[in-house]
Scaffold this motif. Structure first.
Motif, PDB file in Angstrom:
ATOM      1  N   THR A 112       0.567  -1.049   0.005  1.00  0.00           N
ATOM      2  CA  THR A 112      -0.092   0.055   0.088  1.00  0.00           C
ATOM      3  C   THR A 112       0.825   1.175   0.206  1.00  0.00           C
ATOM      4  N   ASN A 113       0.253   2.201  -0.440  1.00  0.00           N
ATOM      5  CA  ASN A 113       1.144   3.580  -0.422  1.00  0.00           C
ATOM      6  C   ASN A 113       0.360   4.542   0.027  1.00  0.00           C
ATOM      7  N   GLY A 114      -0.615   4.475   0.966  1.00  0.00           N
ATOM      8  CA  GLY A 114      -1.245   5.535   1.973  1.00  0.00           C
ATOM      9  C   GLY A 114      -2.617   5.982   1.956  1.00  0.00           C
ATOM     10  N   PRO A 115      -3.364   5.516   1.262  1.00  0.00           N
ATOM     11  CA  PRO A 115      -4.958   5.776   1.258  1.00  0.00           C
ATOM     12  C   PRO A 115      -5.577   5.533   2.542  1.00  0.00           C
ATOM     13  N   GLY A 116      -6.355   6.216   2.977  1.00  0.00           N
ATOM     14  CA  GLY A 116      -7.019   6.143   4.654  1.00  0.00           C
ATOM     15  C   GLY A 116      -7.543   4.445   4.484  1.00  0.00           C
TER      16      GLY A 116
ATOM     17  N   GLU B  55       5.629   5.174   1.019  1.00  0.00           N
ATOM     18  CA  GLU B  55       5.082   6.368   1.011  1.00  0.00           C
ATOM     19  C   GLU B  55       5.134   7.229  -0.374  1.00  0.00           C
ATOM     20  N   SER B  56       3.958   8.193  -0.201  1.00  0.00           N
ATOM     21  CA  SER B  56       3.745   8.864  -1.632  1.00  0.00           C
ATOM     22  C   SER B  56       4.917   9.564  -2.056  1.00  0.00           C
ATOM     23  N   LEU B  57       5.122   9.891  -3.403  1.00  0.00           N
ATOM     24  CA  LEU B  57       6.263  10.787  -3.741  1.00  0.00           C
ATOM     25  C   LEU B  57       6.187  12.220  -3.327  1.00  0.00           C
TER      26      LEU B  57
ATOM     27  N   SER C 204       2.906  10.952   5.866  1.00  0.00           N
ATOM     28  CA  SER C 204       1.416  11.275   5.702  1.00  0.00           C
ATOM     29  C   SER C 204       0.885  10.298   7.035  1.00  0.00           C
ATOM     30  N   LEU C 205      -0.622  11.000   7.381  1.00  0.00           N
ATOM     31  CA  LEU C 205      -1.198  10.059   8.389  1.00  0.00           C
ATOM     32  C   LEU C 205      -1.198   8.728   8.407  1.00  0.00           C
ATOM     33  N   SER C 206      -1.392   8.214   7.257  1.00  0.00           N
ATOM     34  CA  SER C 206      -1.261   6.728   7.182  1.00  0.00           C
ATOM     35  C   SER C 206       0.176   6.125   7.360  1.00  0.00           C
ATOM     36  N   GLY C 207       1.197   7.058   6.794  1.00  0.00           N
ATOM     37  CA  GLY C 207       2.378   6.498   6.922  1.00  0.00           C
ATOM     38  C   GLY C 207       3.022   6.715   8.604  1.00  0.00           C
ATOM     39  N   ARG C 208       2.451   7.669   9.154  1.00  0.00           N
ATOM     40  CA  ARG C 208       2.868   7.717  10.709  1.00  0.00           C
ATOM     41  C   ARG C 208       2.184   6.607  11.590  1.00  0.00           C
ATOM     42  N   ILE C 209       1.014   6.192  11.190  1.00  0.00           N
ATOM     43  CA  ILE C 209       0.382   5.175  11.967  1.00  0.00           C
ATOM     44  C   ILE C 209       1.021   3.749  11.663  1.00  0.00           C
ATOM     45  N   LEU C 210       1.228   3.641  10.432  1.00  0.00           N
ATOM     46  CA  LEU C 210       1.934   2.202   9.979  1.00  0.00           C
ATOM     47  C   LEU C 210       3.357   2.092  10.111  1.00  0.00           C
ATOM     48  N   TYR C 211       3.959   3.168  10.442  1.00  0.00           N
ATOM     49  CA  TYR C 211       5.311   3.398  10.863  1.00  0.00           C
ATOM     50  C   TYR C 211       5.769   2.252  11.954  1.00  0.00           C
ATOM     51  N   HIS C 212       4.814   2.224  13.083  1.00  0.00           N
ATOM     52  CA  HIS C 212       4.828   1.352  13.949  1.00  0.00           C
ATOM     53  C   HIS C 212       4.520  -0.253  13.919  1.00  0.00           C
ATOM     54  N   LEU C 213       3.694  -0.510  12.644  1.00  0.00           N
ATOM     55  CA  LEU C 213       3.122  -1.600  12.362  1.00  0.00           C
ATOM     56  C   LEU C 213       3.414  -2.466  10.971  1.00  0.00           C
ATOM     57  N   ALA C 214       4.031  -1.515  10.040  1.00  0.00           N
ATOM     58  CA  ALA C 214       4.366  -2.217   8.940  1.00  0.00           C
ATOM     59  C   ALA C 214       5.705  -2.768   8.892  1.00  0.00           C
TER      60      ALA C 214
ATOM     61  N   ILE D 200       8.723   0.192   5.440  1.00  0.00           N
ATOM     62  CA  ILE D 200       8.520   1.598   5.238  1.00  0.00           C
ATOM     63  C   ILE D 200       9.342   1.846   4.131  1.00  0.00           C
ATOM     64  N   ILE D 201       8.804   2.217   3.062  1.00  0.00           N
ATOM     65  CA  ILE D 201       9.894   2.726   1.997  1.00  0.00           C
ATOM     66  C   ILE D 201       9.460   4.292   1.564  1.00  0.00           C
ATOM     67  N   VAL D 202      10.524   5.060   1.602  1.00  0.00           N
ATOM     68  CA  VAL D 202      10.173   6.340   1.193  1.00  0.00           C
ATOM     69  C   VAL D 202      10.870   7.038  -0.019  1.00  0.00           C
ATOM     70  N   GLN D 203      10.495   7.833  -0.821  1.00  0.00           N
ATOM     71  CA  GLN D 203      10.853   8.442  -2.227  1.00  0.00           C
ATOM     72  C   GLN D 203      11.972   9.504  -2.023  1.00  0.00           C
ATOM     73  N   TRP D 204      12.155  10.199  -0.726  1.00  0.00           N
ATOM     74  CA  TRP D 204      13.035  11.183  -0.421  1.00  0.00           C
ATOM     75  C   TRP D 204      14.108  10.911   0.616  1.00  0.00           C
ATOM     76  N   PRO D 205      15.307  11.118   0.396  1.00  0.00           N
ATOM     77  CA  PRO D 205      16.400  10.801   1.489  1.00  0.00           C
ATOM     78  C   PRO D 205      16.224  11.169   2.810  1.00  0.00           C
ATOM     79  N   GLY D 206      15.731  12.480   2.653  1.00  0.00           N
ATOM     80  CA  GLY D 206      15.532  13.034   4.128  1.00  0.00           C
ATOM     81  C   GLY D 206      14.509  12.625   5.112  1.00  0.00           C
ATOM     82  N   LEU D 207      13.640  11.785   4.463  1.00  0.00           N
ATOM     83  CA  LEU D 207      12.474  11.107   5.499  1.00  0.00           C
ATOM     84  C   LEU D 207      13.356   9.967   6.233  1.00  0.00           C
ATOM     85  N   SER D 208      14.250   9.409   5.472  1.00  0.00           N
ATOM     86  CA  SER D 208      14.963   8.266   6.181  1.00  0.00           C
ATOM     87  C   SER D 208      15.968   8.612   7.381  1.00  0.00           C
ATOM     88  N   LYS D 209      16.182  10.021   7.221  1.00  0.00           N
ATOM     89  CA  LYS D 209      16.877  10.547   8.257  1.00  0.00           C
ATOM     90  C   LYS D 209      15.958  10.913   9.467  1.00  0.00           C
TER      91      LYS D 209
END
Length: 224
Positions: A151-155, A181-183, A190-200, A203-212
């Motif tokens: 998934t990539n984040g819809p509610g 996570e969406s480009l 995103s809100l979905s990403g913050r929730i699934l951050y603890h459950l997935a 978690i793959i992101v498309q901007w390097p800053g997010l991984s930091k």
């Protein structure tokens, strides 16, 4: 019984956070894959991700979409028709043995569930709509018991992933949740990403800053 469930919950979450869930693809086996569609560009991005998959392995595919999202269903059907056309073209140049494998690439189904949250919907009513969506998601996910949830984040994806985690804790089916996570999310999840951050599991992101900012995130470059 409750202590056993609690212990297994901690065990599963520990494995998720420490990346010890094991390989997803096993030679000679297919991966039943569930993908969550969504409006606002989510479906377009997910269909782009799907093009990178070997669909003879990631099959059958189950797509879950919100009841009001008819556009996503139309776009999905067009995409899968393209898969079927390509499969038939390849089959015409393949042996009988490979035909059986490649034909499976066109196997898919669509599940429609109530939307968990509309854009701009108040938080009070969101609790009830999310619960309603969770019930329908539980029915769909339990019936199909997928190996992979992509998934990539819809509610709508949050109830789906919660149900998948519950089935895993109860030992009903083994699965892995991969959240991309969406480009358009450059600085924050995103809100979905913050929730699934603890459950997935991933978690793959498309901007390097997010991984930091979020240590569990994996930056693999631009996927779309």
């Amino acid at each position: 019984m409750s202590l056993m469930v609690l212990a297994r919950t901690f065990h599963i979450l520990y494995r998720i956070h420490h990346g010890t869930t094991g390989p997803l693809v096993v030679p000679g086996h297919t991966v039943k894959t569930l993908m969550v569609l969504g409006s606002g560009g989510h479906t377009g991005e997910l269909l782009q991700l799907m093009k990178a998959l070997d669909l003879s392995i990631y099959t059958p595919r189950i797509y879950i979409t919100a009841a009001s999202d008819t556009l996503s269903i139309s776009r999905l059907r067009l995409s899968e028709q393209g898969v079927e056309t390509q499969t038939k073209r390849e089959n015409s140049h393949s042996s009988d043995t490979s035909n059986q494998t490649q034909t499976s690439a066109g196997q898919y189904s669509i599940e429609v569930v109530p939307r968990a949250r509309e854009v701009g919907q108040g938080w009070t009513s969101t609790y009830f709509t999310t619960l309603w969506s969770l019930i329908f998601s539980a029915i769909s996910v339990t019936r199909h018991r997928p190996n992979l949830i992509l998934t990539n984040g819809p509610g709508t994806c949050v109830p789906v992933c919660l149900v998948a985690l519950g089935l895993r804790i109860l030992g009903i089916c083994r699965n892995r949740v991969v959240f991309v996570e969406s480009l358009c999310r450059v600085k924050t999840l995103s809100l979905s990403g913050r929730i699934l951050y603890h459950l997935a599991d991933d978690i793959i992101v498309q901007w390097p800053g997010l991984s930091k900012t979020y240590p569990r995130c994996k930056y693999l470059g631009r996927l779309i």
